[in-house]
Design an enzyme around this catalytic site. Structure first.
Site, PDB file in Angstrom:
ATOM      1  NE  ARG A   1      24.528  -6.334-114.130  1.00  0.00           N
ATOM      2  CZ  ARG A   1      24.924  -7.167-113.149  1.00  0.00           C
ATOM      3  NH1 ARG A   1      25.336  -6.688-111.998  1.00  0.00           N
ATOM      4  NH2 ARG A   1      24.899  -8.461-113.313  1.00  0.00           N
TER       5      ARG A   1
ATOM      6  CE  LYS B   1      26.228 -15.836-111.346  1.00  0.00           C
ATOM      7  NZ  LYS B   1      27.209 -16.098-110.299  1.00  0.00           N
TER       8      LYS B   1
ATOM      9  CD  GLU C   1      25.867 -17.175-104.995  1.00  0.00           C
ATOM     10  OE1 GLU C   1      25.403 -16.068-105.310  1.00  0.00           O
ATOM     11  OE2 GLU C   1      25.251 -18.029-104.324  1.00  0.00           O
TER      12      GLU C   1
END
Ligand code: ATP
Ligand code: MG
Length: 773
Positions: free
Chosen positions: A268, A278, A42
């Site tokens: 992850r 983020k 994104e």
């Protein structure tokens, strides 16, 4: 997909469950023998090392199995996305060494996505719901209770379709209705309880589509269909999406996608001493706690790149950690190891003196210069470059390489001792010159003219040290970077929920007045070197021909494991040794792994109090710890906060004092946790308080008062510290005022350090900004 330009020896050996699945699918002729993957960021932030894991996996699988890999901007959320990020992401992916086959934007799919939505409505598989989002949430039920059906669920398809069209034409206000899939409100998987597909955002401005679209698809709807539109075969994502897979499959079936892609989840990347969200990285940037997205301490690819990391090192790291389904914590020492390993064969060795001490070689004639030929690589590396290294009468050595009263085993220079100067002569220290304050300012030495040939018998020497020639050395600013966080788990888990409290005040030390050998005159930003005996360094983009600036990429050895073992820095928990391979810090613990007598407690702690399995076990298997947890929870402490103190700090402090049980109860622990929560004490201060509690100094609040450990938040409390930091760094103050505002983080760090971590970082930042105008 282009072939791997730099095949690594391990390339053939890459093996994991995902590659097994893809190979088996290929062998079975699934998807017509095609492999297509995608990397779908994104564009709302810069890529970080966690994304690198996903990039290496997606592009790697395609590259190895003759498939395709797309880069897709997952840009269906108008609020936070930006073109700046799109460009940075493309640049970072290329820098890592990958080129995409197709570049796509989910926002280009708004039209076909809408067509699918309308089709679902016509098929009775979706409906427009007029409940508010709060009501929808309340109707959803819980894990143990089924949800309730919306009163709008069975409205005629034609009515939903008309409403959907009005939504699309911008006729309906935000929040007035949503499009939902019509699946099963009693489904065990909560994601299947009529999930939202579209939301109205009438006033949002999308960075590519502007105000063309008043409605936006939600992630689950957009993602699977985007995969399908691009002909993706294997949609690789992280474990949080495991529960979304059922919906992914349902939507593709409902949309009648032929040969649908398959979602496969992997763990992850979680790195200790690092924050990889983020949102939190953005917070560090916005609050000036770092100098920007490319601050060399940031785990962003930008930051790592500016620090001097190579793409090869990052890819080797991703290879080494592999891909699994088990969520583990990876020691950041592995990343540091990867860059050392890569640079060992690539970075020329040079001499650099960070804290110079003048040496006069009295036996060397004034004005004579001998140009020595110094090899740039050690013998074991098959590269025979060398550089000229001038030797002259006046030199500088490292201040630390001389001791007037050398401790036992000191292998450097001392009065009357001999050392070899790297690539040059053996010198002996004859005289120590001091200034009025008694500080050593110069050494007078003599050299042994026969000692240049390393094969010649040079007699007894204490060791070899580095040096630079005084008149020809180049001045340099050296930035010694260290880990940004001093706690292995800065990102939650500990009592202080705020990761910023764990910022390492020593993550940047700027050494002014360092000297480097003259061969570095032409060094360009991005060039990397090994400063012998110090570490690997890269030339910073801020360097100019007149002013060299070097960033330390990594020291030569892992000093953190050692520090933790020796207890030099007690707040740092022992990190697994780099040599031991990838440690599983959080391996799954089942009831069977717990001592039989502690199993009931383990289950209660895990399932009722919500502790992580390994925490639950550590507490449950010990009576005193269990009691402390129960009491603290009864006194309203958050169970996970209490467990974190018990499993980390308590265990360590008791061991350090050789105690079996603490001299306080759970109520005192709850009081301490409350002090941190209300901000009356910072986490760093709380650690000191806790140690004092274990030492029997009394209740937390009393210790805070007795030791003056209260958080410094008000301006009057902070001002003296801030002012003295500003006074001590006039050069930085001047640079800041001249526009180098990135120094804000430096000042905040210095104040945090000066106050022993007791200052409120946000308040410090405000005050510094104010005082500097
Ligand atoms: P963050 O939580 O930091 O915002 P994200 O997952 O929202 O990260 P995206 O831009 O959506 O960020 O991520 C793009 C891709 O990278 C996704 O497929 C995601 O699963 C993957 N990814 C993100 N973080 C990690 C990580 N730590 N380890 C492995 N893959 C990751
Ligand atoms: Mg995401």
């Amino acid at each position: 997909m282009k072939p791997d330009p730099t095949p690594t020896p391990s390339a053939a050996a890459r093996n994991d469950f995902i590659r097994d699945i893809v190979r088996a699918d290929l062998a079975a002729g699934k998807h017509g023998g095609r492999v297509a993957t995608r990397f779908p960021p994104e564009p709302n932030g810069y890529l970080h090392i966690g994304h690198a894991k996903s990039i290496c996996l997606n592009f790697g699988v395609a590259r190895e199995l003759a498939g395709l890999c797309n880069l897709r901007m997952d840009d269906t959320n108008p609020e936070t996305e930006d073109l700046e990020y799109v460009e940075a992401i493309q640049d970072d992916v290329r820098w890592l060494g990958f080129e995409w086959d197709g570049m796509f934007y989910a926002s280009d799919y708004f039209e076909p996505l809408y067509d699918v939505a309308a089709q679902l409505v016509r098929d009775g598989k979706a409906y427009v719901d007029e409940l508010s989002e709060d009501e929808i949430r309340a109707y959803r039920g819980t894990i143990t209770e089924p949800g309730r059906e919306s009163p709008w669920r069975d409205r005629p398809a034609a009515e939903s379709l008309a409403l959907l069209e009005r939504m699309r034409r911008g006729k309906l206000p935000d929040g007035s209705c949503v499009l939902r899939a019509r699946i099963d409100m009693a489904a065990e998987n909560m994601k299947m309880r009529d999930p939202l597909l579209y939301r109205i955002r009438r006033d949002a401005e999308h960075y590519r589509r502007g105000r063309e679209w008043p409605i936006y698809p939600l992630y689950d709807f957009a993602h699977g269909l985007s995969d399908a539109f691009e002909g993706i075969t294997h949609s690789l994502c992280t474990l949080e999406f495991e529960n979304n897979r059922e919906l992914y499959d349902w939507l593709l079936a409902a949309a009648r996608i032929p040969d649908p892609p398959q979602q496969i989840e992997f763990a992850r990347l979680v790195l200790n001493y690092t924050v990889l969200s983020k949102r939190k990285l953005l917070q560090l940037v916005e609050e000036g706690l770092v100098a920007g997205w490319d601050d060399p301490r940031m785990p962003t690819l930008r930051g790592l790149r500016r620090r001097g990391y190579t793409p090869e090192a990052i890819r080797a790291f991703c290879d080494a950690i592999g891909v699994t389904k088990a969520q583990t914590v990876v020691d950041v020492a592995h990343l540091e190891h990867a860059v050392r390993d890569d640079l060992n064969a690539k970075a020329p060795r040079v001499l650099a003196v960070l804290r110079p001490l003048r040496v006069v070689v009295e036996s060397w004639p004034e004005g004579r210069v001998e140009t020595l030929d110094a090899p740039s690589f050690p013998r074991e590396i098959p590269r025979d470059e060398s550089r000229p290294l001038p030797f002259e009468r006046e030199l500088y050595i490292e201040r630390d390489d001389f001791a007037e009263a050398p401790p036992k085993g000191y292998k450097r220079l001392a009065p009357g001792r001999r050392v070899r100067l790297r690539h040059a002569y053996v010198v002996e220290c004859r005289e120590v010159v001091k200034d009025a304050a008694g500080e050593v300012v110069e050494l007078r030495c003599v050299h042994d003219p026969a000692s240049l040939d390393p094969g010649a018998d040079a007699g007894k020497v204490a060791g070899t040290i580095h040096w630079v020639p005084a008149s020809r050395a180049l001045p340099a600013e050296v930035r010694l970077y260290d880990r940004l966080f001093s706690d292995p788990e800065p990102d939650g888990g500990k009592s202080g929920p705020d990761f910023r409290a764990f910022l390492n005040p020593d993550s940047l030390r700027v050494v002014e007045g360092a000297l480097v050998e003259p061969s570095l005159a032409g060094a360009r930003p991005g060039d990397r070197f090994q400063f012998e005996r110090h570490g690997y360094f890269a030339v910073d983009p801020e360097a100019t021909a007149e002013r060299l600036v070097f960033n330390r990429i990594v020291p030569l050895r892992d000093t953190w494991t050692k520090r933790a073992v020796e207890g030099e820095a007690p707040t740092i928990a022992a990190a697994p040794a780099a040599e031991k391979g990838i440690e599983k810090a959080e391996k799954e613990i089942a009831v069977e792994d717990v001592a039989p007598t502690a199993r009931d407690r383990f289950l209660r702690f895990r399932d009722e109090l919500g502790l992580l399995p390994h925490e639950a076990r550590t507490v449950a298997e010990d009576e005193a710890r269990s009691r402390l947890l129960e009491e603290a929870t009864a006194a309203r402490a958050a169970p996970r906060a209490a467990a974190a103190w018990i499993t980390n700090d308590l265990v360590r402090e008791l061991r350090a004092r050789d105690l079996a049980a603490p001299p306080f109860g759970g109520a005192a622990l709850a009081e301490l946790i409350a002090l941190v929560e209300t901000g009356e004490a910072t986490t760093t201060a709380a650690r000191e308080v806790f140690a004092a509690m274990v030492a029997g100094e009394g209740a937390p609040r009393a210790i805070v008062e007795a030791r003056g450990l209260g958080a410094l938040a008000g301006e009057s409390a902070l001002a003296p510290h801030v002012e003295s930091v500003l006074a001590a760094h006039p050069a930085q103050v001047e640079a800041y005022r001249a526009g180098k505002t990135a120094l804000l983080g430096f000042f905040v760090g210095q104040v945090m350090k000066a106050t022993g971590g007791r200052a409120d970082a946000a308040a410090v930042r405000e005050l510094v900004t104010k005082l500097l105008g």
